[in-house]
Design a protein around this motif. Structure first.
Motif, PDB file in Angstrom:
ATOM      1  N   LEU A  96       1.018 -13.121 -10.773  1.00 35.51           N
ATOM      2  CA  LEU A  96       1.942 -12.091 -10.274  1.00 35.51           C
ATOM      3  C   LEU A  96       3.359 -12.623 -10.218  1.00 35.51           C
ATOM      4  O   LEU A  96       4.321 -11.912 -10.555  1.00 35.51           O
ATOM      5  CB  LEU A  96       1.493 -11.620  -8.893  1.00 35.51           C
ATOM      6  N   GLU A 100       6.662 -11.188 -12.657  1.00 38.21           N
ATOM      7  CA  GLU A 100       7.597 -10.458 -11.809  1.00 38.21           C
ATOM      8  C   GLU A 100       8.871 -10.066 -12.557  1.00 38.21           C
ATOM      9  O   GLU A 100       9.450  -9.001 -12.311  1.00 38.21           O
ATOM     10  CB  GLU A 100       7.938 -11.306 -10.588  1.00 38.21           C
ATOM     11  N   LEU A 207      -4.705 -10.408 -14.782  1.00 37.85           N
ATOM     12  CA  LEU A 207      -4.529  -9.388 -13.740  1.00 37.85           C
ATOM     13  C   LEU A 207      -5.272  -8.104 -14.091  1.00 37.85           C
ATOM     14  O   LEU A 207      -5.818  -7.426 -13.209  1.00 37.85           O
ATOM     15  CB  LEU A 207      -3.039  -9.116 -13.538  1.00 37.85           C
ATOM     16  N   GLU A 211      -8.205  -6.561 -11.826  1.00 29.14           N
ATOM     17  CA  GLU A 211      -8.159  -5.176 -11.350  1.00 29.14           C
ATOM     18  C   GLU A 211      -9.448  -4.437 -11.708  1.00 29.14           C
ATOM     19  O   GLU A 211      -9.945  -3.597 -10.951  1.00 29.14           O
ATOM     20  CB  GLU A 211      -6.965  -4.458 -11.967  1.00 29.14           C
ATOM     21  N   GLN A 219      -5.127  -6.240  -5.064  1.00 32.60           N
ATOM     22  CA  GLN A 219      -4.265  -5.479  -4.160  1.00 32.60           C
ATOM     23  C   GLN A 219      -3.764  -6.348  -3.007  1.00 32.60           C
ATOM     24  O   GLN A 219      -2.589  -6.285  -2.629  1.00 32.60           O
ATOM     25  CB  GLN A 219      -5.032  -4.267  -3.624  1.00 32.60           C
ATOM     26  N   CYS A 221      -3.355  -9.590  -3.054  1.00 32.15           N
ATOM     27  CA  CYS A 221      -2.394 -10.557  -3.590  1.00 32.15           C
ATOM     28  C   CYS A 221      -1.066  -9.886  -3.930  1.00 32.15           C
ATOM     29  O   CYS A 221       0.008 -10.467  -3.710  1.00 32.15           O
ATOM     30  CB  CYS A 221      -2.968 -11.249  -4.827  1.00 32.15           C
ATOM     31  N   GLN A 222      -1.114  -8.676  -4.470  1.00 31.20           N
ATOM     32  CA  GLN A 222       0.125  -7.944  -4.767  1.00 31.20           C
ATOM     33  C   GLN A 222       0.933  -7.714  -3.498  1.00 31.20           C
ATOM     34  O   GLN A 222       2.154  -7.911  -3.482  1.00 31.20           O
ATOM     35  CB  GLN A 222      -0.207  -6.614  -5.437  1.00 31.20           C
ATOM     36  N   SER A 223       0.263  -7.320  -2.427  1.00 30.39           N
ATOM     37  CA  SER A 223       0.961  -7.087  -1.162  1.00 30.39           C
ATOM     38  C   SER A 223       1.560  -8.383  -0.628  1.00 30.39           C
ATOM     39  O   SER A 223       2.701  -8.403  -0.156  1.00 30.39           O
ATOM     40  CB  SER A 223      -0.012  -6.498  -0.133  1.00 30.39           C
ATOM     41  N   SER A 226       4.567  -9.438  -2.759  1.00 29.57           N
ATOM     42  CA  SER A 226       5.713  -8.542  -2.535  1.00 29.57           C
ATOM     43  C   SER A 226       6.456  -8.900  -1.255  1.00 29.57           C
ATOM     44  O   SER A 226       7.684  -8.745  -1.175  1.00 29.57           O
ATOM     45  CB  SER A 226       5.237  -7.089  -2.452  1.00 29.57           C
TER      46      SER A 226
END
Length: 471
Positions: A96, A100, A207, A211, A219, A221-223, A226
């Motif tokens: 991620l 980016e 990724l 998913e 999800q 890890c994305q949060s 971010s």
């Protein structure tokens, strides 16, 4: 260009007493001229790779930064995991972070605590893997087994993907650590590899597969990414959000489920250094089959591994022993029983002993501290502050400190005054007075610190200002 992703987590309890929770084996110089982390990165010289991305525990951040600085590889490239959540989430954090800015690099995922002696063969395997990773395959590296090892998982190979002798295979299946008879069958069949835990794939492809099979991990890890703090020299992942992520290995989460798994065979004198006996096997030996490090004397001793930190270790008339001496612990174990070393660590944890967690010598962002004497009412520490290093501006409610300069020059701030001290000079820091020590010179600053008072715990350090972001 490849982006190396170095997995530098883990505690390495089977290599106690040298490996501790706060100073695990990947940061030790056990084999070669550098630490295992440094050797892992330097092993890639000759391959077209970008600066490595290192994923480590938050508690090891300054240790990792210093070791990267020593080999000129420090460049805002350390991802800090607030808690361990296994390899699938850790690799997701790196992927991620890599995509980016719209990039989609090939990730070369490596463990920081492996030995690979034949670099030429390793580099060739990387080049083979690169071709298939660019075609959206998820490549794993399988170690050609030389014995029926029961401590590793295995990979069964399927259809060959080319006519070349070194062409990779589709992955038929991943299998758990087998018993001895099953491992013997795997080796004799010639169709199984040891699972090395090394991988190569495009960041976005990984990724996508995550998913597909474990969207909950992706999800989380994305949060966490971010909300990451990237303003300091580290990429600090949000603790609360990452704690919600499931704990899962990449094998279980992705590799066992994907239809695009490929295995490249690797026969490059590999070892994961999972025990003292494994380290003995790969090290150079004397005429008696002994591996010696430090101040040692052996007479009529055979096939032993002896590693001593400071004191002389003498051994007479012994065979097949591992003898490890550190500043605060000694281990003596038969080489055939080294897997039981973890029982010592379990005992130390259950009894709240510090020896499982840290060494007598503790590394800090400004240098290191050797706890020479520790008692209920006073401690004596030998402290080394590297050039440019500095304590935080701090104070204490329960202890007085006395600093004596052994070598170098120290700049002391005590309350409203600032002054220099050199060799054989000293100063007293009373209770409640803000103070700070800096090394403004070009050589290491050595001091003797005497702490005395009714309470000497680390939580009596009240930091007021700190250049390392610890306030």
């Amino acid at each position: 260009m490849l982006l190396p992703v170095i997995m530098a987590g883990g505690t390495g309890s089977r290599l106690w007493p040298m490996s501790r929770e706060l100073y695990p084996k990947q940061f030790l110089r056990l084999y070669g001229q550098q630490s295992m982390l440094q050797e892992t990165i330097l092993r890639l010289e000759g391959v077209d790779v970008a600066e490595p991305m290192v994923i480590c525990n938050e508690e090891h951040r300054f240790l990792v930064a210093e070791q990267l600085r020593q080999i000129n590889k420090l460049s805002h490239n350390i991802i800090l995991e607030p808690v361990g959540r296994n390899t699938a989430p850790a690799i997701a954090l790196a992927a991620l972070n890599a995509v980016e800015n719209g990039d989609d690099p090939l990730l070369l995922v490596l463990a920081a605590d492996h030995i690979i002696n034949n670099k030429a063969v390793f580099h060739k395997a990387i080049r083979i893997a690169e071709r298939y990773a660019r075609e959206d395959r998820l490549v794993t590296f399988g170690i050609v087994p030389d014995s029926p090892e029961t401590g590793y998982g295995y990979i069964q190979r399927g259809e060959k993907l080319g006519k070349e002798s070194d062409a990779p295979f589709c992955v038929a299946r991943f299998v758990e650590k087998p018993d001895l008879a099953t491992a013997q069958h795997y080796v004799e069949s010639g169709s199984y590899y040891w699972n090395s835990g090394m991988f190569m794939f495009r960041a976005r492809k990984y990724l996508e597969e995550l998913e597909k099979f474990r969207p909950d991990i992706l999800q989380a890890c994305q949060s966490a990414v971010s909300a990451a703090n990237k303003d300091s020299e580290f990429i600090t992942i949000d603790r609360d959000l990452f704690c919600a992520c499931p704990d899962e290995s990449i094998d279980y989460a992705v590799m066992e489920n994907t239809a695009d798994a490929v295995v490249v065979g690797l026969d490059a004198e590999w070892s994961d250094v999972g025990s003292w006996s494994a380290l003995w096997e790969v090290s150079d030996k004397d005429a008696g089959g002994n591996v010696l490090s430090g101040d040692t004397f052996l007479h009529d001793a055979h096939n032993c591994y002896v590693n001593t930190d400071e004191k002389l270790v003498a051994a007479i008339g012994v065979e097949n022993l591992v003898i490890i001496n550190t500043k605060d612990a000694v281990l003596v174990v038969d080489k055939s029983r080294v897997q039981d070393v973890k029982k010592v660590v379990e005992h130390l944890k259950q009894n709240n002993r510090s020896e499982y967690r840290r060494h007598r010598e503790i590394y800090r962002p400004w240098g290191r501290c050797d706890v020479v004497v520790q008692s209920e009412r006073f401690n004596v520490n030998r402290i080394t502050v590297k050039p440019g290093g500095a304590f935080s501006m701090q104070m204490h409610y329960h202890r007085i400190e006395h600093w004596v300069i052994l070598s170098g020059t120290g700049q002391v701030t005590r309350g409203d005054e600032t002054f220099l001290l050199t060799e054989n000079q000293s100063t007293l820091l009373p209770i409640g007075v803000p103070h700070r020590l800096e090394n403004p010179g070009k050589i290491p600053l050595e001091i003797l610190e005497i702490q005395s008072g009714s309470y000497l715990g680390e939580d009596d350090i009240i930091r007021i200002k700190d250049q390392y972001g610890r306030c």
